[in-house]
Design a protein around this motif. Structure first.
Motif, PDB file in Angstrom:
ATOM      1  N   GLY A 156      37.093  92.852  11.798  1.00 58.50           N
ATOM      2  CA  GLY A 156      36.558  93.959  12.563  1.00 58.50           C
ATOM      3  C   GLY A 156      37.625  94.576  13.454  1.00 58.50           C
ATOM      4  N   LYS A 157      37.191  95.207  14.530  1.00 54.08           N
ATOM      5  CA  LYS A 157      38.103  96.012  15.356  1.00 54.08           C
ATOM      6  C   LYS A 157      38.894  95.185  16.369  1.00 54.08           C
ATOM      7  N   ASN A 158      38.247  94.215  16.988  1.00 49.66           N
ATOM      8  CA  ASN A 158      38.863  93.552  18.146  1.00 49.66           C
ATOM      9  C   ASN A 158      39.095  92.055  17.976  1.00 49.66           C
ATOM     10  N   LEU A 159      39.057  91.576  16.741  1.00 49.50           N
ATOM     11  CA  LEU A 159      39.169  90.143  16.527  1.00 49.50           C
ATOM     12  C   LEU A 159      40.008  89.857  15.294  1.00 49.50           C
ATOM     13  N   ASN A 160      40.783  88.771  15.353  1.00 47.92           N
ATOM     14  CA  ASN A 160      41.565  88.295  14.208  1.00 47.92           C
ATOM     15  C   ASN A 160      41.147  86.882  13.847  1.00 47.92           C
ATOM     16  N   ILE A 161      41.508  86.484  12.642  1.00 51.91           N
ATOM     17  CA  ILE A 161      41.327  85.100  12.219  1.00 51.91           C
ATOM     18  C   ILE A 161      42.651  84.626  11.630  1.00 51.91           C
ATOM     19  N   ALA A 162      43.120  83.452  12.055  1.00 51.30           N
ATOM     20  CA  ALA A 162      44.412  82.920  11.613  1.00 51.30           C
ATOM     21  C   ALA A 162      44.217  81.503  11.096  1.00 51.30           C
ATOM     22  N   GLY A 163      44.994  81.132  10.066  1.00 44.36           N
ATOM     23  CA  GLY A 163      44.807  79.837   9.426  1.00 44.36           C
ATOM     24  C   GLY A 163      46.050  78.972   9.415  1.00 44.36           C
ATOM     25  N   TYR A 164      45.816  77.648   9.337  1.00 39.31           N
ATOM     26  CA  TYR A 164      46.932  76.704   9.277  1.00 39.31           C
ATOM     27  C   TYR A 164      46.457  75.420   8.607  1.00 39.31           C
ATOM     28  N   SER A 165      47.175  75.013   7.546  1.00 34.49           N
ATOM     29  CA  SER A 165      46.741  73.900   6.702  1.00 34.49           C
ATOM     30  C   SER A 165      47.362  72.548   7.029  1.00 34.49           C
ATOM     31  N   PHE A 166      48.577  72.503   7.559  1.00 33.44           N
ATOM     32  CA  PHE A 166      49.268  71.224   7.736  1.00 33.44           C
ATOM     33  C   PHE A 166      48.546  70.323   8.736  1.00 33.44           C
ATOM     34  N   VAL A 167      48.607  69.022   8.460  1.00 32.44           N
ATOM     35  CA  VAL A 167      48.048  68.015   9.366  1.00 32.44           C
ATOM     36  C   VAL A 167      49.153  67.058   9.798  1.00 32.44           C
ATOM     37  N   ASN A 168      48.936  66.398  10.919  1.00 31.53           N
ATOM     38  CA  ASN A 168      49.866  65.355  11.346  1.00 31.53           C
ATOM     39  C   ASN A 168      49.815  64.203  10.341  1.00 31.53           C
ATOM     40  N   PRO A 169      50.904  63.440  10.202  1.00 32.72           N
ATOM     41  CA  PRO A 169      51.007  62.430   9.139  1.00 32.72           C
ATOM     42  C   PRO A 169      49.845  61.436   9.107  1.00 32.72           C
ATOM     43  N   THR A 170      49.396  61.161   7.884  1.00 33.78           N
ATOM     44  CA  THR A 170      48.313  60.209   7.637  1.00 33.78           C
ATOM     45  C   THR A 170      48.896  58.943   6.998  1.00 33.78           C
ATOM     46  N   PRO A 171      48.085  57.888   6.814  1.00 31.90           N
ATOM     47  CA  PRO A 171      48.573  56.693   6.118  1.00 31.90           C
ATOM     48  C   PRO A 171      48.577  56.841   4.594  1.00 31.90           C
ATOM     49  N   PHE A 172      48.163  57.997   4.089  1.00 32.03           N
ATOM     50  CA  PHE A 172      47.926  58.134   2.653  1.00 32.03           C
ATOM     51  C   PHE A 172      49.136  58.691   1.915  1.00 32.03           C
ATOM     52  N   ARG A 173      49.074  58.666   0.580  1.00 33.81           N
ATOM     53  CA  ARG A 173      50.245  58.992  -0.238  1.00 33.81           C
ATOM     54  C   ARG A 173      50.582  60.471  -0.304  1.00 33.81           C
ATOM     55  N   LEU A 174      49.570  61.320  -0.475  1.00 36.02           N
ATOM     56  CA  LEU A 174      49.829  62.740  -0.687  1.00 36.02           C
ATOM     57  C   LEU A 174      50.352  63.377   0.595  1.00 36.02           C
ATOM     58  N   LYS A 175      51.553  63.927   0.521  1.00 38.72           N
ATOM     59  CA  LYS A 175      52.229  64.448   1.715  1.00 38.72           C
ATOM     60  C   LYS A 175      52.469  65.964   1.662  1.00 38.72           C
ATOM     61  N   ASP A 176      51.869  66.660   0.699  1.00 40.53           N
ATOM     62  CA  ASP A 176      52.104  68.099   0.547  1.00 40.53           C
ATOM     63  C   ASP A 176      51.849  68.885   1.820  1.00 40.53           C
ATOM     64  N   TRP A 177      50.793  68.501   2.540  1.00 38.09           N
ATOM     65  CA  TRP A 177      50.386  69.278   3.714  1.00 38.09           C
ATOM     66  C   TRP A 177      50.508  68.447   4.992  1.00 38.09           C
TER      67      TRP A 177
END
Length: 276
Positions: A114-135
């Protein structure tokens, strides 16, 4: 002018969740659907099988479903980011879909609402104990990694260096934080939104610092499925910022979501939609 959003996260490729979400969007006549990460399924055995399974899910199910929705609802938008369970090599599928006006892929972007509002995105997370490290990225320079369950790291694409703090400092320059809704897959550390089953807080310290400094009106999160049940709340406030993590019942067939009125954040409605 009011802008009505339907928000959820962590659908993990559950087709009934997607169908239910879009039906809710139509029933409630929202202006936009927002999915805050972890879009895809976890099928396959080898790494390549898993990557291909997610690509097929996006191309053969999610995008056709979104296309059909857009044909019937030309004025409604769909905003998506990936999460840490999504293979980053498939981000191009979303970027191509954006070119075809099926959705808006807004990781590291700020888009007008709309006129007066934005939406911004971010996918990365702080490190987890799991194998997949893409994000995954550290919150700050020289952070220590948490204990890892596995010896190996899995990536579908070349590692992106830097920190979450650095990325968020760039993101805030794209629009006025006081007039921006931030969709950040990782919830803020030490809040009602980042508690795992052991009772430990595992959210992002950089995300918390960003929220406390910038005081956006609203931030939307996911990632920690069980946190709302552990804390008893799907929302929290960091000074003047309202923060939400609807949680996830995955693999139980119950979709958690909220409907947000951009003019009045006191009117947010929370739903747990049962699958038929």
């Amino acid at each position: 002018m009011a802008f009505k959003l339907l928000y959820t996260a962590d659908l993990h490729g559950n087709k009934e969740f997607y169908k239910t979400l879009l039906k809710k969007a139509e029933d409630e006549n929202v202006d936009a659907v927002v999915i805050g990460g972890d879009l895809c399924n976890r099928d396959g055995n080898t790494l390549q099988e898993k990557i291909n399974a997610q690509k097929v899910f996006l191309e053969k199910f999610m995008l056709p479903l979104f296309s059909e929705f857009k044909l019937k609802n030309k004025n409604k938008e769909i905003f998506v980011i990936m999460g840490n369970d999504d293979f980053r090599v498939n981000l191009k599928v979303l970027e191509d879909a954006e070119k075809n006006k099926i959705l808006k892929s807004f990781h590291k972007k700020s888009v007008k609402l709309g006129k007066n509002l934005n939406i911004a995105g971010y996918s990365f997370v702080n490190p987890t104990p799991f194998r997949l490290k893409d994000w995954e990225k550290p919150d700050f320079k020289n952070d220590n990694m948490p204990h890892q369950i596995f010896d190996e790291e899995v990536r579908s694409i070349e590692k992106e260096f830097g920190t979450i703090e650095e990325d968020l400092n760039k993101l805030k320059k794209l629009s006025n934080p006081e007039k921006t809704i931030y969709v950040i897959h990782a919830p803020p550390f030490d809040s009602k939104l980042d508690i795992i089953t052991t009772g430990k807080h595992v959210g992002s310290k950089a995300v918390r610092k960003f929220i406390e400094q910038e005081q956006a009106p609203l931030t939307l999160h996911g990632h920690i499925h069980e946190s709302p049940k552990m804390s008893g709340s799907w929302k929290d406030s960091l000074e003047n910022t309202l923060c939400i993590n609807v949680g996830s019942n995955y693999p139980i067939k119950k979709l958690n979501c909220v409907i947000i009125d951009s003019i009045d954040l006191n009117k947010i409605e929370y739903f747990e939609l049962e699958m038929k």
